[in-house]
Design a protein around this motif. Structure first.
Motif, PDB file in Angstrom:
ATOM      1  N   GLU A  49       1.238  -0.988  -0.088  1.00 56.90           N
ATOM      2  CA  GLU A  49       0.003   0.286   0.173  1.00 56.90           C
ATOM      3  C   GLU A  49       0.855   0.764  -0.279  1.00 56.90           C
ATOM      4  N   GLU A  50       2.359   0.939   0.553  1.00 61.45           N
ATOM      5  CA  GLU A  50       3.199   2.766   0.862  1.00 61.45           C
ATOM      6  C   GLU A  50       3.618   2.683  -0.408  1.00 61.45           C
ATOM      7  N   HIS A  51       4.630   1.646  -0.746  1.00 60.71           N
ATOM      8  CA  HIS A  51       5.244   1.487  -1.644  1.00 60.71           C
ATOM      9  C   HIS A  51       5.501   0.911  -3.234  1.00 60.71           C
ATOM     10  N   ALA A  52       4.047   0.211  -3.029  1.00 62.46           N
ATOM     11  CA  ALA A  52       4.564  -0.747  -3.954  1.00 62.46           C
ATOM     12  C   ALA A  52       3.028  -0.684  -5.364  1.00 62.46           C
ATOM     13  N   PRO A  53       2.414   1.054  -5.535  1.00 58.96           N
ATOM     14  CA  PRO A  53       0.974   0.830  -6.559  1.00 58.96           C
ATOM     15  C   PRO A  53       1.169   0.205  -7.601  1.00 58.96           C
ATOM     16  N   ASN A  54       2.206  -0.195  -7.965  1.00 54.19           N
ATOM     17  CA  ASN A  54       2.033  -1.063  -9.872  1.00 54.19           C
ATOM     18  C   ASN A  54       1.922  -2.299  -9.059  1.00 54.19           C
ATOM     19  N   LEU A  55       1.827  -3.397  -7.950  1.00 52.81           N
ATOM     20  CA  LEU A  55       1.982  -4.079  -7.678  1.00 52.81           C
ATOM     21  C   LEU A  55      -0.567  -4.324  -6.678  1.00 52.81           C
ATOM     22  N   LYS A  56       0.243  -3.280  -6.247  1.00 54.97           N
ATOM     23  CA  LYS A  56      -1.550  -3.295  -5.759  1.00 54.97           C
ATOM     24  C   LYS A  56      -2.233  -3.172  -7.047  1.00 54.97           C
ATOM     25  N   LYS A  57      -1.848  -2.670  -8.379  1.00 53.40           N
ATOM     26  CA  LYS A  57      -2.712  -2.248  -9.550  1.00 53.40           C
ATOM     27  C   LYS A  57      -2.997  -4.027  -9.470  1.00 53.40           C
ATOM     28  N   HIS A  58      -1.708  -4.337  -9.468  1.00 47.86           N
ATOM     29  CA  HIS A  58      -1.154  -5.639 -10.878  1.00 47.86           C
ATOM     30  C   HIS A  58      -2.630  -7.242  -9.556  1.00 47.86           C
ATOM     31  N   TYR A  59      -2.228  -6.974  -8.268  1.00 47.68           N
ATOM     32  CA  TYR A  59      -3.351  -7.961  -7.093  1.00 47.68           C
ATOM     33  C   TYR A  59      -4.172  -7.351  -6.992  1.00 47.68           C
ATOM     34  N   GLU A  60      -4.685  -6.137  -7.369  1.00 44.60           N
ATOM     35  CA  GLU A  60      -6.573  -5.890  -7.025  1.00 44.60           C
ATOM     36  C   GLU A  60      -7.171  -6.770  -6.929  1.00 44.60           C
ATOM     37  N   LYS A  61      -7.664  -7.409  -8.479  1.00 40.46           N
ATOM     38  CA  LYS A  61      -8.730  -7.982  -7.723  1.00 40.46           C
ATOM     39  C   LYS A  61      -8.668  -9.450  -7.110  1.00 40.46           C
ATOM     40  N   TYR A  62      -7.476 -10.045  -6.984  1.00 38.82           N
ATOM     41  CA  TYR A  62      -7.055 -10.849  -5.984  1.00 38.82           C
ATOM     42  C   TYR A  62      -6.805 -10.893  -4.211  1.00 38.82           C
ATOM     43  N   TRP A  63      -6.972  -9.433  -4.114  1.00 44.66           N
ATOM     44  CA  TRP A  63      -6.204  -8.925  -2.860  1.00 44.66           C
ATOM     45  C   TRP A  63      -6.848 -10.304  -2.190  1.00 44.66           C
ATOM     46  N   ASN A  64      -7.844 -10.277  -1.580  1.00 42.47           N
ATOM     47  CA  ASN A  64      -8.480 -10.603  -0.547  1.00 42.47           C
ATOM     48  C   ASN A  64      -7.545 -12.270  -0.993  1.00 42.47           C
ATOM     49  N   MET A  65      -7.602 -12.833  -1.741  1.00 41.80           N
ATOM     50  CA  MET A  65      -7.503 -14.650  -1.772  1.00 41.80           C
ATOM     51  C   MET A  65      -5.778 -14.508  -1.880  1.00 41.80           C
ATOM     52  N   MET A  66      -5.760 -13.474  -1.698  1.00 44.54           N
ATOM     53  CA  MET A  66      -3.523 -13.603  -1.328  1.00 44.54           C
ATOM     54  C   MET A  66      -3.935 -13.987   0.426  1.00 44.54           C
ATOM     55  N   LYS A  67      -4.612 -13.463   1.425  1.00 44.70           N
ATOM     56  CA  LYS A  67      -4.292 -12.883   2.373  1.00 44.70           C
ATOM     57  C   LYS A  67      -4.705 -14.308   2.930  1.00 44.70           C
ATOM     58  N   ASP A  68      -3.899 -15.061   4.078  1.00 47.06           N
ATOM     59  CA  ASP A  68      -3.957 -15.988   4.731  1.00 47.06           C
ATOM     60  C   ASP A  68      -4.738 -15.921   5.702  1.00 47.06           C
ATOM     61  N   PRO A  69      -5.680 -17.825   5.483  1.00 44.14           N
ATOM     62  CA  PRO A  69      -6.504 -17.579   6.377  1.00 44.14           C
ATOM     63  C   PRO A  69      -7.012 -17.876   7.190  1.00 44.14           C
ATOM     64  N   ASN A  70      -4.941 -17.616   8.535  1.00 48.43           N
ATOM     65  CA  ASN A  70      -5.426 -18.029   9.277  1.00 48.43           C
ATOM     66  C   ASN A  70      -5.823 -16.686  10.937  1.00 48.43           C
ATOM     67  N   ASP A  71      -4.948 -15.950   9.871  1.00 45.22           N
ATOM     68  CA  ASP A  71      -4.975 -14.766   9.903  1.00 45.22           C
ATOM     69  C   ASP A  71      -4.961 -13.435   9.320  1.00 45.22           C
ATOM     70  N   GLY A  72      -5.652 -13.221   8.959  1.00 48.64           N
ATOM     71  CA  GLY A  72      -5.086 -12.526   7.387  1.00 48.64           C
ATOM     72  C   GLY A  72      -4.336 -11.244   6.677  1.00 48.64           C
ATOM     73  N   HIS A  73      -3.466 -12.040   7.394  1.00 53.21           N
ATOM     74  CA  HIS A  73      -2.278 -10.988   6.447  1.00 53.21           C
ATOM     75  C   HIS A  73      -2.011 -11.725   5.036  1.00 53.21           C
ATOM     76  N   ILE A  74      -1.214 -10.931   4.469  1.00 54.04           N
ATOM     77  CA  ILE A  74      -0.603 -11.679   3.311  1.00 54.04           C
ATOM     78  C   ILE A  74       0.870 -11.477   3.173  1.00 54.04           C
ATOM     79  N   TYR A  75       1.381 -12.746   2.834  1.00 52.11           N
ATOM     80  CA  TYR A  75       2.874 -13.257   3.368  1.00 52.11           C
ATOM     81  C   TYR A  75       3.755 -13.217   2.101  1.00 52.11           C
ATOM     82  N   ASN A  76       3.240 -13.600   1.164  1.00 49.80           N
ATOM     83  CA  ASN A  76       3.951 -13.772  -0.602  1.00 49.80           C
ATOM     84  C   ASN A  76       3.241 -13.385  -1.627  1.00 49.80           C
ATOM     85  N   LEU A  77       3.787 -13.102  -2.440  1.00 53.05           N
ATOM     86  CA  LEU A  77       3.215 -12.450  -3.979  1.00 53.05           C
ATOM     87  C   LEU A  77       2.896 -14.041  -5.171  1.00 53.05           C
TER      88      LEU A  77
END
Length: 567
Positions: free
Chosen positions: A135-163
């Motif tokens: 969110e802070e430093h990677a606008p191109n990555l955020k746009k790249h993954y925008e539609k998939y953001w929820n999918m990338m979240k770890d179901p155990n704690d809701g964080h994103i750990y890998n791309l």
């Protein structure tokens, strides 16, 4: 979860320091954050590790969890990345057993800056959360993954750990290359049999048997009828075929029927497959060394041209097939066949690209605060279209040509792209294969993958392949497969995190151990002893708490249905 808490606290420090880093030039200055575009060229506008026009060098240590070769020191793509961004890579590739390697790393907390994702690493708290960094430093990555953001979240704690490295597509582009699972067969086997339509497992082994009897050696090497890969985590060559033979896609260790997952290892249709392998082994069709060899030995046999068939995923043995192409042994390259048990079953090997969860790169807790920001900015730079063209197609004029706006290759350029030695000096495949990437079409309409460029699909075919496909009335080898239906939103089940230490994970590990123990034993048994070995195998499986494993998968699949959304 203590490791994750620690990594999250570390990230807080990263974010608090980020403004200081940018202002002081300690590796921050990014053209996306205040640089004047008119003062810099496009490559420098988003270059991490720069201060004004000065590019500050920095090295990123990277572990990739599969075997590979080191690129040459003068590799032109890595050199270009270094010149334009300051970044160089120190790669370590897997040698030996992945679980053992990761266990040593986790025990010592000894991680490089960046690693390919693995659920063991996530559970151990090896990775930092990435969502705020992006969110802070990677606008191109955020746009790249925008539609998939929820999918990338770890179901155990809701964080994103890998791309995720694959599955983010902007167009449904038909490719001439099929990368997934199939029963592979040498083209010459089909050619000599008169180009038959091979639909069933029985038909497949019949023509392999006939060819092997007629050709006991190939180029002086004893002919191998069928190989089975069962090495380390690449055990799908032994485990996964039964689900496909009944018309299901690749869901790993389960099949999903009417929304519910169940194991198939102990089912009668699995028994049918392994009984067939037992029969083929008794006839000398299966390689005698198949259960004692490592991955390198498996690949060496394929690249020798002596292996007639195997069940595998194409991307896994592609480098061995490239060696055959380089040797101009086109007839020894392979066709993927979507086999089923009976002709009335519709094959479902080919699927729509799914987000490759639990894969791709993560940044570890051992990366310094500045380094974490440098890395995310670097990845943000390299996801831009100009860099993606370089990483996938190469350098214009050297690796491909442009005619009327369309990307093409000369035959010499195509030949080089399958030459393993050339690629070590001229491609950044080790990085690009694991990194975030564009898939589909570039903004100018060219395909992100040369194999999906219509002109290239036609021009890249060698004369042998043109003649071969003409016998079947096909335009490409993908045409052997039925079209992929829409994926169910929770697909695939194989990407479910079982959570280290959980009952589900323990049961899955024990089941895999039983399969590794009993399936080779069943395949290599005398035919009259097969049933007793199989019965013992099934009895031991059913002593496990399989329900705990199935429940975990079904719980996550339902969570995905409830929380994932792709707009």
């Amino acid at each position: 979860m203590g490791g994750k808490t620690k990594s999250w606290l570390r990230l807080s420090t990263v974010l608090l320091l980020s403004l200081c880093i940018v202002l002081t030039g300690c590796g921050g200055g990014n053209g996306n954050s205040g640089a004047q575009p008119e003062a810099k060229d496009s490559a420098e506008q988003t270059t991490p590790g720069t201060d004004g026009d000065k590019i500050e060098p920095f090295e990123v240590s990277v572990f990739i969890g599969q075997p590979d070769q080191q690129p040459t020191p003068d590799n032109k793509i890595y050199k270009l990345i270094r010149e334009k961004t300051g970044a160089s890579f120190k790669f370590e590739f897997l040698a030996g057993d992945i679980d053992q390697k990761l266990g040593v790393m986790i025990a010592g907390g000894d991680y490089p800056d960046m690693m390919t994702a693995n659920q063991k690493l996530t559970a151990a708290g090896a990775f930092i959360p990435l969502e705020d960094l992006i969110e802070e430093h990677a606008p191109n990555l955020k746009k790249h993954y925008e539609k998939y953001w929820n999918m990338m979240k770890d179901p155990n704690d809701g964080h994103i750990y890998n791309l995720p490295n694959y599955g983010v597509t902007n167009a449904d582009v038909t490719s001439s290359y099929y990368s997934g699972p199939a029963f592979w067969i040498q083209k010459d086997v089909l050619a000599e049999a008169g180009y038959p339509e091979v639909k069933t497992l029985d038909q497949y082994f019949d023509i392999i048997k006939q060819y092997k009897e007629k050709h006991p050696t190939i180029d002086g090497t004893p002919t191998i009828g069928f190989e089975i890969l069962n090495y380390d985590w690449k055990n799908w060559g032994l485990f996964n075929a039964p689900q496909h033979l009944i018309g299901h896609p690749n869901d790993g260790g389960v099949v999903v029927k009417d929304g519910k997952a169940e194991i198939f290892a102990d089912k009668d249709y699995a028994k049918r497959y392994y009984k067939k392998l037992n029969e083929m082994n008794a006839l000398g069709i299966i390689d005698k060394e198949t259960f004692t060899q490592n991955f390198d030995q498996y690949m060496a046999k394929i690249s020798s041209g002596a292996v007639l068939g195997m069940f595998d995923q194409h991307w896994n043995f592609q480098s061995a097939e490239d060696a055959l192409i380089t040797q101009k042994k086109d007839e020894r390259t392979y066709v993927g066949l979507p086999l089923v048990f009976d002709e009335g079953i519709r094959d479902h090997y080919k699927d729509r690209p799914a987000l490759n969860l639990n894969n791709g790169f993560g940044i570890t807790v051992n990366a310094s605060e500045e380094q974490a920001i440098r890395i995310i900015k670097l990845l943000d730079t390299l996801i831009q279209e100009d860099w993606q063209k370089i990483l996938s197609w190469g350098i214009e004029g050297e690796d491909y040509i442009v005619k009327d706006g369309r990307f093409m290759k000369t035959q010499e350029q195509r030949d080089l792209f399958t030459d393993a030695t050339w690629k070590l000096a001229n491609k950044a495949d080790s990085f690009h294969g694991q990194a975030p990437k564009m898939e589909g079409l570039f903004s100018d309409g060219n395909a992100t993958d040369g194999a999906a460029q219509p002109e290239e699909m036609v021009a890249a075919l060698r004369e042998y392949d043109k003649n071969f496909l003409a016998q079947y009335g096909f335009n490409s080898y993908v045409d052997f497969f039925s079209p992929a239906p829409e994926n169910e939103i929770a697909y695939p089940a194989w990407s479910v995190d079982l959570v280290d230490g959980s009952e589900a994970k323990i049961v899955n590990t024990k089941q895999n151990e039983l399969s590794t123990k009993y399936l080779p034993k069943a395949i290599l048994a005398k035919p009259e002893e097969f049933d007793s070995v199989w019965d013992e195998y099934v009895t031991d499986i059913r002593k496990l708490n399989i329900k705990a494993y199935e429940d975990r998968i079904n719980e996550v699949l339902q969570w995905r249905r409830d929380t994932w959304s792709v707009k």
